[in-house]
Motif scaffolding. Sequence first.
Motif, PDB file in Angstrom:
ATOM      1  N   THR A 186      71.617  12.267   9.153  1.00 58.41           N
ATOM      2  CA  THR A 186      71.190  13.375   8.297  1.00 58.41           C
ATOM      3  C   THR A 186      71.873  13.304   6.939  1.00 58.41           C
ATOM      4  O   THR A 186      71.227  13.405   5.889  1.00 58.41           O
ATOM      5  N   ARG A 187      73.190  13.126   6.952  1.00 57.54           N
ATOM      6  CA  ARG A 187      73.919  13.048   5.684  1.00 57.54           C
ATOM      7  C   ARG A 187      73.416  11.871   4.853  1.00 57.54           C
ATOM      8  O   ARG A 187      73.216  11.992   3.645  1.00 57.54           O
ATOM      9  N   ALA A 188      73.219  10.706   5.485  1.00 63.44           N
ATOM     10  CA  ALA A 188      72.807   9.512   4.758  1.00 63.44           C
ATOM     11  C   ALA A 188      71.421   9.697   4.131  1.00 63.44           C
ATOM     12  O   ALA A 188      71.205   9.358   2.962  1.00 63.44           O
ATOM     13  N   ILE A 189      70.467  10.249   4.868  1.00 63.47           N
ATOM     14  CA  ILE A 189      69.110  10.369   4.337  1.00 63.47           C
ATOM     15  C   ILE A 189      69.031  11.460   3.280  1.00 63.47           C
ATOM     16  O   ILE A 189      68.303  11.325   2.284  1.00 63.47           O
ATOM     17  N   LEU A 190      69.774  12.545   3.459  1.00 71.66           N
ATOM     18  CA  LEU A 190      69.846  13.544   2.389  1.00 71.66           C
ATOM     19  C   LEU A 190      70.382  12.907   1.106  1.00 71.66           C
ATOM     20  O   LEU A 190      69.859  13.146   0.012  1.00 71.66           O
ATOM     21  N   GLU A 191      71.406  12.090   1.244  1.00 77.18           N
ATOM     22  CA  GLU A 191      71.988  11.422   0.086  1.00 77.18           C
ATOM     23  C   GLU A 191      70.995  10.454  -0.542  1.00 77.18           C
ATOM     24  O   GLU A 191      70.865  10.373  -1.775  1.00 77.18           O
ATOM     25  N   ALA A 192      70.251   9.728   0.285  1.00 78.60           N
ATOM     26  CA  ALA A 192      69.256   8.789  -0.241  1.00 78.60           C
ATOM     27  C   ALA A 192      68.150   9.527  -0.989  1.00 78.60           C
ATOM     28  O   ALA A 192      67.694   9.076  -2.049  1.00 78.60           O
ATOM     29  N   LEU A 193      67.708  10.645  -0.460  1.00 78.10           N
ATOM     30  CA  LEU A 193      66.678  11.435  -1.144  1.00 78.10           C
ATOM     31  C   LEU A 193      67.196  11.993  -2.463  1.00 78.10           C
ATOM     32  O   LEU A 193      66.442  12.098  -3.443  1.00 78.10           O
ATOM     33  N   TRP A 194      68.473  12.358  -2.504  1.00 74.32           N
ATOM     34  CA  TRP A 194      69.075  12.813  -3.762  1.00 74.32           C
ATOM     35  C   TRP A 194      69.166  11.655  -4.757  1.00 74.32           C
ATOM     36  O   TRP A 194      68.831  11.813  -5.937  1.00 74.32           O
ATOM     37  N   GLU A 195      69.613  10.484  -4.296  1.00 71.59           N
ATOM     38  CA  GLU A 195      69.712   9.327  -5.188  1.00 71.59           C
ATOM     39  C   GLU A 195      68.361   8.956  -5.778  1.00 71.59           C
ATOM     40  O   GLU A 195      68.282   8.510  -6.929  1.00 71.59           O
ATOM     41  N   ALA A 196      67.299   9.136  -5.008  1.00 67.96           N
ATOM     42  CA  ALA A 196      65.958   8.785  -5.470  1.00 67.96           C
ATOM     43  C   ALA A 196      65.326   9.881  -6.318  1.00 67.96           C
ATOM     44  O   ALA A 196      64.192   9.723  -6.785  1.00 67.96           O
ATOM     45  N   GLY A 197      66.025  10.997  -6.518  1.00 68.62           N
ATOM     46  CA  GLY A 197      65.517  12.062  -7.376  1.00 68.62           C
ATOM     47  C   GLY A 197      64.521  12.985  -6.717  1.00 68.62           C
ATOM     48  O   GLY A 197      63.939  13.846  -7.388  1.00 68.62           O
ATOM     49  N   ARG A 198      64.338  12.854  -5.419  1.00 69.26           N
ATOM     50  CA  ARG A 198      63.412  13.761  -4.737  1.00 69.26           C
ATOM     51  C   ARG A 198      64.077  15.098  -4.430  1.00 69.26           C
ATOM     52  O   ARG A 198      63.419  16.136  -4.380  1.00 69.26           O
ATOM     53  N   LEU A 199      65.375  15.069  -4.209  1.00 64.31           N
ATOM     54  CA  LEU A 199      66.159  16.280  -4.001  1.00 64.31           C
ATOM     55  C   LEU A 199      67.198  16.402  -5.097  1.00 64.31           C
ATOM     56  O   LEU A 199      67.596  15.403  -5.700  1.00 64.31           O
TER      57      LEU A 199
END
Length: 362
Positions: free
Chosen positions: A159-172
């Motif tokens: 969960t932490r990793a995918i939230l971080e990935a979505l933030w890095e990609a600008g979606r979150l």
Amino acid sequence: MPEPRSVSREVARRFLALRHLLAPPRALPADPASVERVMERLGSIQFDPIGIAGRNHDLVLHARVAGYRPAWADDLLYVQRRFFEAHNKALQLLPLAELPYYRLAWQRSATRHARRTWADHGAYAEHIMARITAEGPLAGSDFEQEPAIDWYWRPTSRTRAILEALWEAGRLGLARRDGNRRTYDLAERLYPPELLSIEVPEQDQLRHKLLSRYRAHGLLGWGGRYELWLGIDEVDGDGHHERAPVRRRLLDELLAGEQLRPVAVDGVRGLRYVLPEELPVLDQAAAEVEAGRERHGVASWRPSTRSSGTATSWPPCTTSTTSGRSMSRPPDGAGVTTSCRSSSAIGSWAASSRASSDSQAP
């Protein structure tokens, strides 16, 4: 390129103290607006949420702003949203008005995760997006327990990793931080749509990123540690990075456009570079060093960082099209170049944002 200006080491030292708002220390008024004044001068502040002796950005601001309170920066980040968090060399606080010039990090992360992360975890990423879309801001602890997966530095919760990935990609984006607990929301609910709709050409973004390093450091040269120049490169289809030739070309463009001026420091190898609006600060530094020598009668007098008063006031930066026409609002497409050097980089939007948030203040 203009002829380099020669200065002594004493003048260079004094210049750095003045342009970094450290002469004298904590001279800015005890007011949240002083935090924005520091951002206007430096253009970026390295962000660190872990407070050992204090969080890095708080230490930077405390040294410059009398009576600084960490809540002031948090308010500008998560309530007024005049700043935002993004990777620019490292995790940094950046002016929200300059967001279009830093979206390259989002775009490259999105490409990288499309090749790697989403192949294994794409369905789970869409599950996270669906819940945040429906429920509003959520933190990792709001989701079901997930097993650890391999991540950048060590295995970590999926969960932490995918939230971080979505933030890095600008979606979150980050809705807020509570200590080290990050709460995420959709980027389009956090950032103004007029900024998210702007597409700045990659080369203009890279040029702006390079200029941001010279804004933040002062008298920075060509070399230095590798970490200084992270993200200023071109990536081919195989993911290979071309760095030094790209940086040299961009530096030559900044010099040709007189967005940087060369300085030679006596006894220091290689040229250093300053922004044009820093030249009066260089003059002030030279005058103070000379006055100190005359007053004390010694050739190697070294000025005290407490010996002078006010800092120089700098003009806001501008944005222009390839036709050279100055603009006071965000650019709206290709052919845009930037000479932005302050947090008012996209002027009318930043001004209207400030007026709006001021009108809503209790």
